[in-house]
Write an enzyme that holds these catalytic residues in place. Structure first.
Site, short mmCIF file in Angstrom:
data_model
loop_
_atom_site.label_atom_id
_atom_site.label_comp_id
_atom_site.label_asym_id
_atom_site.label_seq_id
_atom_site.Cartn_x
_atom_site.Cartn_y
_atom_site.Cartn_z
N SER A 223 57.47 37.30 -7.03
CA SER A 223 57.85 36.42 -8.29
C SER A 223 57.59 35.04 -7.57
O SER A 223 56.61 34.41 -7.32
CB SER A 223 59.29 36.74 -8.72
OG SER A 223 59.40 36.04 -9.91
N ASP B 159 46.70 27.84 -2.44
CA ASP B 159 45.73 27.14 -3.41
C ASP B 159 45.49 25.77 -3.00
O ASP B 159 44.43 25.22 -3.31
CB ASP B 159 46.05 27.57 -4.64
CG ASP B 159 45.76 28.86 -5.16
OD1 ASP B 159 45.25 29.59 -4.54
OD2 ASP B 159 45.89 29.38 -6.33
N LYS C 249 54.25 40.48 -8.25
CA LYS C 249 55.19 40.49 -9.73
C LYS C 249 54.75 39.03 -10.31
O LYS C 249 55.41 37.92 -9.97
CB LYS C 249 56.46 40.41 -9.39
CG LYS C 249 57.38 40.80 -10.47
CD LYS C 249 57.88 39.47 -11.00
CE LYS C 249 58.90 39.77 -12.25
NZ LYS C 249 59.50 38.68 -12.95
#
Length: 567
Positions: free
Chosen positions: A301, A312, A326
């Site tokens: 999460s 990224d 998740k």
């Protein structure tokens, strides 16, 4: 028997509960085709009619207060594990998950045989202040026996309003009579940053174990204190076993290391107001410091938002194992009678555009089970620098490490609390030890441990022995065993493990476990962490990457190879 008036009142409450559920569901349902709207209305009416008829006609008195929650939970279980009904009795537990606060004594507990035992009191919290110790066996609470009680039952009894007192009667190792401790409950706030400090080479280390309120402030504070001590060569952010929490805290933690205005995460749901993009809002503390983020299969999460965004944006190197996957967003909606429902409303998408959700809960396979997204549906994305990354579930680290595993004997010694019990004995016999980072399990201590467990049960079966037992059962069933009995017994004798030999074979890992457990008795959570740092191979790899500027830089370039497994 209930009176007609009582039955009517009960049915009214039941109807109101489902009316509230229907009110929250209806706006979403109304956006679909009318057939769905009709199906929802029809089945709601059927359900309430069933409850009414059961209450009127069933031969025994029914308990709607138990039946209906079971029906609700069964319905929600068919959706995903994160859409949950929260009854009034569990509201406090849910608030603890989001705020990290509760009223209690501040101690971890576990069950061992008939009683619950204090696992670890938090330093400077009520249990610790009152003199409770790890290893104390809880016999009574406020004069009532705790024998046979579950961990949850004892936990609920120990919790309470701050300022109230509970008397705890405990059996303590080395003390002949039970000890009474009066513990004054307080508002307990568990820190998200469980440890921070300097590693060799002026590398900062921050272990983040939660994402409740103020998690980002705690990380910022820890980083600022580390930078006050020295000029940091790099920073390791440890998110291993961090199951996540509040999304805004994850965004703010990323913001500590990247420019204002950077996209961190987007959410996409069925309703337009769930489609949002979240960007950093503040100036960073340090956007240049070499950064390594440690993750594993239990990082989920919010941990995946942080590690995924760092990857990224090419802001740091991710090290460890693929994360949990998740990528679902939950909102809490209020229901009747102070109950709530946590419902999945959207999916998370990190800056490259990939979703981190691993399991597709909208479809089931032929066996009625949910499955992970197949490889054929995995898509490629690009980081800010143009590196290739992929969706399909979780964050794949830039450097993938084989997870650390323990031997069967080490696992058994932990699982049967023998290492824990020895630490209790050691603590009672030794008033002090060196600082946790300097404390070592000497041969004399290890030999004492071996003597301690000599008459204890720590039996276990290896996988080979379990396979042989299965083979024997099949051979007996098919009437072959007598013909191979002699050869079988000879083979079993060869593979049978010698427990004493295995204690020596796996001495190093048993020493590591003993060191951490004993250190925690003197220096609590900080000591446990400091004792484990020297043997943490994943941390060592993260340190190596920061120390090797060429390696660190190459991992963030377009030309970096596909993540490889390091051993």
């Amino acid at each position: 028997m209930k009176t007609i008036k009582e039955k009517s009142h009960l049915l009214a409450r039941t109807s109101i509960l489902f009316l509230f559920v229907f009110i929250f569901i209806l706006p979403t349902v109304a956006q679909k085709k009318s057939s769905n709207n009709f199906e929802a209305s029809k089945n709601m009416e059927i359900f309430t009619t069933i409850i009414k008829e059961l209450e009127t006609n069933y031969v025994d008195e029914i308990k709607p207060g138990e039946l209906i929650p079971i029906a609700i939970e069964s319905m929600l279980e068919d959706l995903d594990p994160y859409t949950n009904y929260i009854p009034e009795s569990q509201i406090e537990d849910y608030q603890f998950m989001t705020t990290g606060q509760y009223g209690g004594i501040g101690a971890l507990i576990h069950k061992n045989n008939d009683y619950v035992v204090v696992s670890e009191p938090y330093a400077n919290f009520p249990a610790n202040k009152a003199g409770l110790q790890a290893g104390d066996i809880i016999l009574e609470i406020n004069g009532k026996s705790a024998k046979g009680k579950t961990v949850n039952e004892v936990s609920e009894t120990l919790k309470g309003q701050p300022g109230t007192v509970c008397e705890v009667l405990v059996e303590r190792y080395g003390v002949s009579k039970p000890v009474v401790k009066a513990v004054t409950r307080e508002k307990i706030t568990i820190d998200n940053v469980s440890y921070f400090g300097l590693l060799d080479g002026n590398i900062g280390f921050i272990r983040l174990t939660g994402f409740t309120q103020d998690a980002s402030k705690e990380v910022a504070s820890a980083l600022a204190k580390l930078k006050e001590k020295t000029t940091l060569k790099g920073l390791i952010l440890d998110l291993r076993n961090n199951g996540g929490g509040l999304m805004n805290e994850a965004i703010n933690i990323v913001n500590l290391f990247v420019d204002k205005g950077e996209l961190v995460v987007s959410t996409k749901g069925k309703l337009d107001d769930k489609n949002k993009s979240y960007r950093t809002q503040f100036m960073p503390i340090d956007k240049e410091i070499p950064l390594v983020v440690l993750v594993n299969n239990n990082s989920a999460s919010a941990s995946e938002i942080v590690s995924g965004a760092i990857q990224d944006l090419d802001r740091g190197v991710i090290v460890g194992q693929r994360t949990f996957g998740k990528g679902l967003v939950q909102n809490v909606v209020p229901l009747a009678y102070n109950t709530q429902m946590k419902v999945t409303v959207a999916k998370y998408y990190i800056p490259s555009g990939r979703c981190i959700q691993a399991i597709d809960y909208s479809h089931k396979n032929g066996n009625g089970a949910f499955e992970k997204i197949p490889d054929s549906l995995i898509n490629a994305f690009q980081t800010k620098n143009g590196r290739m990354v992929y969706d399909g579930g979780g964050i794949e680290p830039d450097v993938v490490l084989v997870p650390v595993t323990y031997s069967n004997i080490a696992y058994t010694l932990v699982n049967k609390f023998l290492i824990f019990d020895y630490a209790t004995k050691f603590f009672s016999e030794h008033p002090g030890i060196p600082p946790a980072k300097d404390f070592e399990i000497t041969d004399a201590i290890f030999d004492d441990f071996v003597n301690f467990i000599f008459d204890k049960d720590y039996s276990y079966s290896t996988k080979t022995e379990e396979t042989l037992d299965k083979l024997k059962a099949v051979a007996e069933k098919e009437k072959y065993y007598e013909a191979i009995k002699e050869e079988f017994e000879a083979l079993k004798s060869k593979v049978s493990h010698n427990k004493k030999d295995e204690l020596l074979t796996y001495k190093n890992e048993i020493q590591t476990l003993l060191k951490a457990e004993i250190a925690s008795r003197y220096y609590y959570q900080t000591g446990r962490t400091e004792a484990s740092l020297p043997t943490d191979t994943e941390l060592a790899k993260a340190t190596e990457i920061i120390n090797d500027t060429t390696q660190y830089t190459s991992l963030l370039k377009i030309s970096s190879p596909k993540p490889e497994i390091s051993k």
